[in-house]
Scaffold this motif. Structure first.
Motif, PDB file in Angstrom:
ATOM      1  N   HIS A  41      -8.830  -5.354   3.802  1.00  0.00           N
ATOM      2  CA  HIS A  41      -9.672  -6.485   2.774  1.00  0.00           C
ATOM      3  C   HIS A  41      -9.277  -6.773   1.191  1.00  0.00           C
ATOM      4  CE1 HIS A  41     -12.698  -6.893   5.757  1.00  0.00           C
ATOM      5  NE2 HIS A  41     -12.648  -5.958   6.190  1.00  0.00           N
ATOM      6  N   PHE A  42      -8.490  -5.840   0.918  1.00  0.00           N
ATOM      7  CA  PHE A  42      -7.980  -5.732  -0.568  1.00  0.00           C
ATOM      8  C   PHE A  42      -6.460  -5.901  -0.650  1.00  0.00           C
ATOM      9  CE2 PHE A  42     -12.103  -3.900  -0.663  1.00  0.00           C
ATOM     10  CZ  PHE A  42     -12.762  -4.362  -1.904  1.00  0.00           C
ATOM     11  N   GLN A  43      -5.949  -6.435  -1.744  1.00  0.00           N
ATOM     12  CA  GLN A  43      -4.618  -6.447  -2.307  1.00  0.00           C
ATOM     13  C   GLN A  43      -4.080  -5.570  -3.396  1.00  0.00           C
ATOM     14  OE1 GLN A  43      -1.429  -7.499  -0.620  1.00  0.00           O
ATOM     15  NE2 GLN A  43      -0.827  -6.328  -2.581  1.00  0.00           N
TER      16      GLN A  43
ATOM     17  N   GLU B  67      -0.741   4.982 -14.665  1.00  0.00           N
ATOM     18  CA  GLU B  67      -0.758   3.534 -14.104  1.00  0.00           C
ATOM     19  C   GLU B  67      -1.969   3.362 -13.303  1.00  0.00           C
ATOM     20  OE1 GLU B  67       3.473   2.622 -12.535  1.00  0.00           O
ATOM     21  OE2 GLU B  67       3.817   4.831 -12.729  1.00  0.00           O
ATOM     22  N   LEU B  68      -2.227   1.939 -13.216  1.00  0.00           N
ATOM     23  CA  LEU B  68      -3.352   1.486 -12.690  1.00  0.00           C
ATOM     24  C   LEU B  68      -2.869   0.223 -11.669  1.00  0.00           C
ATOM     25  CD1 LEU B  68      -5.728   1.150 -15.667  1.00  0.00           C
ATOM     26  CD2 LEU B  68      -5.556   3.064 -14.117  1.00  0.00           C
ATOM     27  N   TRP B  69      -3.498   0.479 -10.469  1.00  0.00           N
ATOM     28  CA  TRP B  69      -3.528  -0.797  -9.416  1.00  0.00           C
ATOM     29  C   TRP B  69      -5.056  -1.312  -9.294  1.00  0.00           C
ATOM     30  CZ3 TRP B  69      -0.570   3.536  -9.563  1.00  0.00           C
ATOM     31  CH2 TRP B  69       0.739   3.462  -9.659  1.00  0.00           C
ATOM     32  N   VAL B  70      -5.173  -2.555  -9.689  1.00  0.00           N
ATOM     33  CA  VAL B  70      -6.591  -2.872  -9.307  1.00  0.00           C
ATOM     34  C   VAL B  70      -6.383  -3.740  -7.950  1.00  0.00           C
ATOM     35  CG1 VAL B  70      -6.053  -5.122 -10.239  1.00  0.00           C
ATOM     36  CG2 VAL B  70      -8.428  -4.490  -9.983  1.00  0.00           C
ATOM     37  N   LEU B  71      -7.623  -3.399  -7.049  1.00  0.00           N
ATOM     38  CA  LEU B  71      -7.511  -3.709  -5.627  1.00  0.00           C
ATOM     39  C   LEU B  71      -8.383  -5.086  -5.768  1.00  0.00           C
ATOM     40  CD1 LEU B  71      -8.239  -0.562  -3.775  1.00  0.00           C
ATOM     41  CD2 LEU B  71      -5.997  -1.267  -4.818  1.00  0.00           C
TER      42      LEU B  71
ATOM     43  N   TRP C 110       0.777  -1.227   0.070  1.00  0.00           N
ATOM     44  CA  TRP C 110       0.075  -0.074  -0.029  1.00  0.00           C
ATOM     45  C   TRP C 110       1.015   1.239   0.156  1.00  0.00           C
ATOM     46  CZ3 TRP C 110      -5.194   0.054  -1.282  1.00  0.00           C
ATOM     47  CH2 TRP C 110      -5.782  -1.021  -0.858  1.00  0.00           C
ATOM     48  N   SER C 111       1.955   1.261   0.699  1.00  0.00           N
ATOM     49  CA  SER C 111       3.028   2.226   0.870  1.00  0.00           C
ATOM     50  C   SER C 111       3.461   2.709  -0.717  1.00  0.00           C
ATOM     51  CB  SER C 111       4.022   2.089   1.772  1.00  0.00           C
ATOM     52  OG  SER C 111       4.722   0.968   1.445  1.00  0.00           O
ATOM     53  N   ALA C 112       3.428   1.640  -1.651  1.00  0.00           N
ATOM     54  CA  ALA C 112       3.893   2.136  -2.823  1.00  0.00           C
ATOM     55  C   ALA C 112       3.141   2.847  -3.769  1.00  0.00           C
ATOM     56  CB  ALA C 112       4.351   0.992  -3.604  1.00  0.00           C
ATOM     57  N   LEU C 113       1.640   3.035  -3.401  1.00  0.00           N
ATOM     58  CA  LEU C 113       0.569   3.761  -4.170  1.00  0.00           C
ATOM     59  C   LEU C 113       0.831   5.237  -4.168  1.00  0.00           C
ATOM     60  CD1 LEU C 113      -0.501   0.793  -4.207  1.00  0.00           C
ATOM     61  CD2 LEU C 113      -2.718   1.842  -4.129  1.00  0.00           C
TER      62      LEU C 113
END
Length: 363
Positions: free
Chosen positions: A107-109, A354-358, A49-52
């Motif tokens: 609850h998410f990665q 850039e995209l991060w899907v949770l 999470w810290s990398a977002l």
């Protein structure tokens, strides 16, 4: 929010601006979890999470209402994973941003989306809900029809291109008449909108199907002919060219063979038009994605820039729509909302991002 950009980047933006049309299609309903993605080492990379970038500065309260809309749709479908997630959300204080952030972290990665070559930067465009002027009856300035899907024609069937359809290749039934053929053409790219009626009131129209023809760029055609400069090849610039050249307008519009049919939607006041997930879109919180890579309803964290700007745009959004031109893993269309101001932003947005899907964690 806007800025002067270097010439090479600006030309790149202009050449492709009209490849970003958003039109809703049938939703993809599978739920992907962290476990499902564990072997997808190229497509997704597990991330802390810290990398977002910007995760801790986002306004979680404004994101929470959009997440609630996703929950409503996914739990209605009987998805057990999402039912558990959304039941847990009921115990979160909706005005406590830190509590909302902690909920997602528990609850998410986050999974960083990547291209086949391992790169992570893709294309982020924008769309909006336009407002047109129209009438239920043809007359006066209201001469351009928006058409219903043809009766007796199977959905998904390839139909003639725009020019032939409008020349009588099929019997078409008008839904409503609007006052501007150029605005009607751009409504086809957006996929939904509002029509303020001369009779009073407002009609909401949405995507009912298409002729299944490929999308071709009007902007590219005008550039190739020398009719506009790269600086003018924006949605706003092309509308201006069409109005300045009324005798050539139809030829310009026929360059794109794709044609969209509409249906009248329930008027839900100020709420956004429904996307492919079936819930009202939330301005600046809803994304159109390719459901082959991002399951509809999923939270998606986005890192990009404001249109024609270096100002960072980093926030939690939700995959609630799809689009005919939205194809690929690192590809999204940012929903800006309704009306002129939203259209100004959407028409100028073509940014790297850039995209991060949770993905849900399995307990």
């Amino acid at each position: 929010m806007h800025k002067l950009v270097d010439r090479s980047r600006y030309i790149f933006y202009c050449l492709f601006i009209f490849l970003a049309g958003c039109v809703s299609v049938a939703p993809h309903t599978d739920t992907m979890t962290e476990q499902d993605a564990s072997s997808m080492t190229v497509e997704m990379q597990k991330t802390a999470w810290s990398a977002l970038p910007g995760w801790h500065s986002d306004d979680m309260q404004s994101a929470w209402a959009a997440y609630h809309e996703s929950c409503l749709a996914l739990t209605r479908r009987g998805d057990k994973v999402w039912k558990a997630l959304c039941d847990a959300a009921k115990h979160v204080d909706a005005i406590d941003g830190n509590a909302i952030r902690a909920y997602f972290e528990a609850h998410f990665q986050p999974m960083h989306l990547r291209h086949d070559d391992g790169s992570a930067v893709g294309l982020i465009t924008g769309y909006y809900e336009p407002i047109l002027q129209g009438s239920r009856k043809r007359g006066g300035i209201y001469q351009t029809p928006l058409y219903l899907y043809p009766r007796g024609v199977t959905r998904g069937q390839v139909l003639p291109p725009r020019a032939k359809l409008l020349s009588g290749a099929l019997a078409l039934e008008p839904l409503v008449y609007v006052d501007d053929p150029v605005e009607a053409a751009f409504l086809q790219i957006q996929g939904s909108g509002r029509v303020r009626l001369a009779e009073g009131g407002e009609m909401r129209v949405g995507f009912a199907g298409s002729n299944e023809q490929p999308f071709k760029s009007i902007g590219r055609w005008l550039l190739d002919r020398g009719e506009v400069t790269p600086a003018q090849a924006t949605m706003q610039g092309i509308k201006a060219w069409g109005r300045a050249h009324p005798n050539q307008c139809e030829a310009m519009l026929n360059i794109n063979p794709r044609f969209v049919f509409f249906r009248e939607l329930p008027n839900n006041g100020n709420a956004g038009s429904p996307g492919a997930l079936g819930v009202p879109l939330s301005p600046e919180r809803s994304l159109a994605v390719d459901p082959a890579y991002i399951p509809l309803g999923s939270p998606v964290f986005i890192s990009t820039t404001w249109p024609l700007s270096t100002q960072r745009l980093q926030r939690l959004m939700f995959a609630q729509d799809t689009g005919g031109a939205i194809k690929g893993r690192v590809r999204a269309d940012f929903y800006w909302g309704t009306g002129f101001a939203a259209g100004e932003l959407a028409g100028r947005m073509k940014e790297k991002g850039e995209l991060w899907v949770l993905l849900p964690r399995l307990r």
